[in-house]
Scaffold this motif. Sequence first.
Motif, PDB file in Angstrom:
ATOM      1  N   GLU A  39      64.362  20.594  51.008  1.00 54.17           N
ATOM      2  CA  GLU A  39      62.991  20.253  50.586  1.00 54.17           C
ATOM      3  C   GLU A  39      62.626  20.991  49.294  1.00 54.17           C
ATOM      4  O   GLU A  39      62.019  20.417  48.397  1.00 54.17           O
ATOM      5  CB  GLU A  39      61.996  20.592  51.691  1.00 54.17           C
ATOM      6  CG  GLU A  39      62.024  19.638  52.851  1.00 54.17           C
ATOM      7  CD  GLU A  39      61.602  18.232  52.463  1.00 54.17           C
ATOM      8  OE1 GLU A  39      60.628  18.066  51.702  1.00 54.17           O
ATOM      9  OE2 GLU A  39      62.263  17.286  52.922  1.00 54.17           O
ATOM     10  N   TRP A  40      62.964  22.262  49.232  1.00 53.37           N
ATOM     11  CA  TRP A  40      62.667  23.067  48.048  1.00 53.37           C
ATOM     12  C   TRP A  40      63.386  22.470  46.838  1.00 53.37           C
ATOM     13  O   TRP A  40      62.803  22.300  45.772  1.00 53.37           O
ATOM     14  CB  TRP A  40      63.124  24.502  48.286  1.00 53.37           C
ATOM     15  CG  TRP A  40      62.741  25.502  47.233  1.00 53.37           C
ATOM     16  CD1 TRP A  40      62.353  25.251  45.946  1.00 53.37           C
ATOM     17  CD2 TRP A  40      62.722  26.917  47.362  1.00 53.37           C
ATOM     18  NE1 TRP A  40      62.106  26.423  45.281  1.00 53.37           N
ATOM     19  CE2 TRP A  40      62.330  27.460  46.138  1.00 53.37           C
ATOM     20  CE3 TRP A  40      63.024  27.773  48.409  1.00 53.37           C
ATOM     21  CZ2 TRP A  40      62.223  28.826  45.925  1.00 53.37           C
ATOM     22  CZ3 TRP A  40      62.912  29.133  48.191  1.00 53.37           C
ATOM     23  CH2 TRP A  40      62.509  29.655  46.973  1.00 53.37           C
ATOM     24  N   LYS A  41      64.649  22.154  47.019  1.00 56.03           N
ATOM     25  CA  LYS A  41      65.443  21.594  45.926  1.00 56.03           C
ATOM     26  C   LYS A  41      64.916  20.226  45.506  1.00 56.03           C
ATOM     27  O   LYS A  41      64.925  19.891  44.326  1.00 56.03           O
ATOM     28  CB  LYS A  41      66.913  21.510  46.369  1.00 56.03           C
ATOM     29  CG  LYS A  41      67.859  21.160  45.278  1.00 56.03           C
ATOM     30  CD  LYS A  41      67.953  22.232  44.228  1.00 56.03           C
ATOM     31  CE  LYS A  41      69.005  21.836  43.209  1.00 56.03           C
ATOM     32  NZ  LYS A  41      68.748  22.364  41.903  1.00 56.03           N
ATOM     33  N   LYS A  42      64.444  19.445  46.480  1.00 57.18           N
ATOM     34  CA  LYS A  42      63.879  18.132  46.171  1.00 57.18           C
ATOM     35  C   LYS A  42      62.600  18.279  45.349  1.00 57.18           C
ATOM     36  O   LYS A  42      62.354  17.522  44.418  1.00 57.18           O
ATOM     37  CB  LYS A  42      63.584  17.384  47.473  1.00 57.18           C
ATOM     38  CG  LYS A  42      63.079  15.990  47.304  1.00 57.18           C
ATOM     39  CD  LYS A  42      62.852  15.334  48.661  1.00 57.18           C
ATOM     40  CE  LYS A  42      62.282  13.961  48.533  1.00 57.18           C
ATOM     41  NZ  LYS A  42      62.015  13.352  49.853  1.00 57.18           N
ATOM     42  N   GLY A  43      61.790  19.284  45.685  1.00 64.26           N
ATOM     43  CA  GLY A  43      60.540  19.512  44.966  1.00 64.26           C
ATOM     44  C   GLY A  43      60.734  20.128  43.595  1.00 64.26           C
ATOM     45  O   GLY A  43      59.934  19.913  42.684  1.00 64.26           O
ATOM     46  N   GLU A  44      61.804  20.904  43.450  1.00 67.27           N
ATOM     47  CA  GLU A  44      62.103  21.559  42.172  1.00 67.27           C
ATOM     48  C   GLU A  44      63.576  21.355  41.839  1.00 67.27           C
ATOM     49  O   GLU A  44      64.399  22.241  42.037  1.00 67.27           O
ATOM     50  CB  GLU A  44      61.785  23.048  42.256  1.00 67.27           C
ATOM     51  CG  GLU A  44      60.328  23.356  42.497  1.00 67.27           C
ATOM     52  CD  GLU A  44      60.067  24.854  42.534  1.00 67.27           C
ATOM     53  OE1 GLU A  44      60.626  25.571  41.693  1.00 67.27           O
ATOM     54  OE2 GLU A  44      59.316  25.281  43.419  1.00 67.27           O
ATOM     55  N   PRO A  45      63.918  20.177  41.327  1.00 65.32           N
ATOM     56  CA  PRO A  45      65.335  19.850  41.106  1.00 65.32           C
ATOM     57  C   PRO A  45      66.039  20.706  40.055  1.00 65.32           C
ATOM     58  O   PRO A  45      67.267  20.772  40.045  1.00 65.32           O
ATOM     59  CB  PRO A  45      65.308  18.384  40.682  1.00 65.32           C
ATOM     60  CG  PRO A  45      63.912  18.066  40.353  1.00 65.32           C
ATOM     61  CD  PRO A  45      63.036  19.086  40.997  1.00 65.32           C
ATOM     62  N   THR A  46      65.297  21.365  39.193  1.00 62.60           N
ATOM     63  CA  THR A  46      65.940  22.162  38.148  1.00 62.60           C
ATOM     64  C   THR A  46      66.318  23.570  38.605  1.00 62.60           C
ATOM     65  O   THR A  46      67.060  24.261  37.922  1.00 62.60           O
ATOM     66  CB  THR A  46      65.019  22.288  36.915  1.00 62.60           C
ATOM     67  OG1 THR A  46      63.787  22.906  37.310  1.00 62.60           O
ATOM     68  CG2 THR A  46      64.741  20.921  36.310  1.00 62.60           C
ATOM     69  N   VAL A  47      65.835  23.973  39.780  1.00 59.20           N
ATOM     70  CA  VAL A  47      66.143  25.297  40.312  1.00 59.20           C
ATOM     71  C   VAL A  47      67.589  25.327  40.786  1.00 59.20           C
ATOM     72  O   VAL A  47      68.081  24.367  41.371  1.00 59.20           O
ATOM     73  CB  VAL A  47      65.183  25.650  41.478  1.00 59.20           C
ATOM     74  CG1 VAL A  47      65.561  26.972  42.114  1.00 59.20           C
ATOM     75  CG2 VAL A  47      63.765  25.683  41.007  1.00 59.20           C
ATOM     76  N   ASP A  48      68.268  26.434  40.521  1.00 58.17           N
ATOM     77  CA  ASP A  48      69.656  26.604  40.918  1.00 58.17           C
ATOM     78  C   ASP A  48      69.758  26.668  42.442  1.00 58.17           C
ATOM     79  O   ASP A  48      69.055  27.445  43.096  1.00 58.17           O
ATOM     80  CB  ASP A  48      70.211  27.880  40.293  1.00 58.17           C
ATOM     81  CG  ASP A  48      71.680  28.072  40.571  1.00 58.17           C
ATOM     82  OD1 ASP A  48      72.426  27.075  40.573  1.00 58.17           O
ATOM     83  OD2 ASP A  48      72.099  29.227  40.783  1.00 58.17           O
ATOM     84  N   VAL A  52      68.133  29.273  45.477  1.00 60.07           N
ATOM     85  CA  VAL A  52      67.299  28.781  46.576  1.00 60.07           C
ATOM     86  C   VAL A  52      67.873  29.235  47.917  1.00 60.07           C
ATOM     87  O   VAL A  52      67.142  29.741  48.775  1.00 60.07           O
ATOM     88  CB  VAL A  52      67.158  27.242  46.530  1.00 60.07           C
ATOM     89  CG1 VAL A  52      66.424  26.737  47.760  1.00 60.07           C
ATOM     90  CG2 VAL A  52      66.466  26.791  45.264  1.00 60.07           C
TER      91      VAL A  52
END
Length: 63
Positions: A39-48, A52
């Motif tokens: 979910e975190w990655k989906k919300g912030e796709p540019t984060v490594d 995360v």
Amino acid sequence: MDKKLVVKMIKNCFRQYYETDSLPVSEQDLTKLTNRILEWKKGEPTVDLYEVVNDVVYEFLTN
């Protein structure tokens, strides 16, 4: 995103904190951690993804 990859990364991250092969987490908690990371990655796709995973595992261990 591949859930198997995320689960493997979580397990590797736990190995940094615990020297045994057994995980100090249930399958239910592992599923929750995996879903939280996705979910975190989906919300912030540019984060490594590595960052995360480390953040979520650290938060799990400290709470």
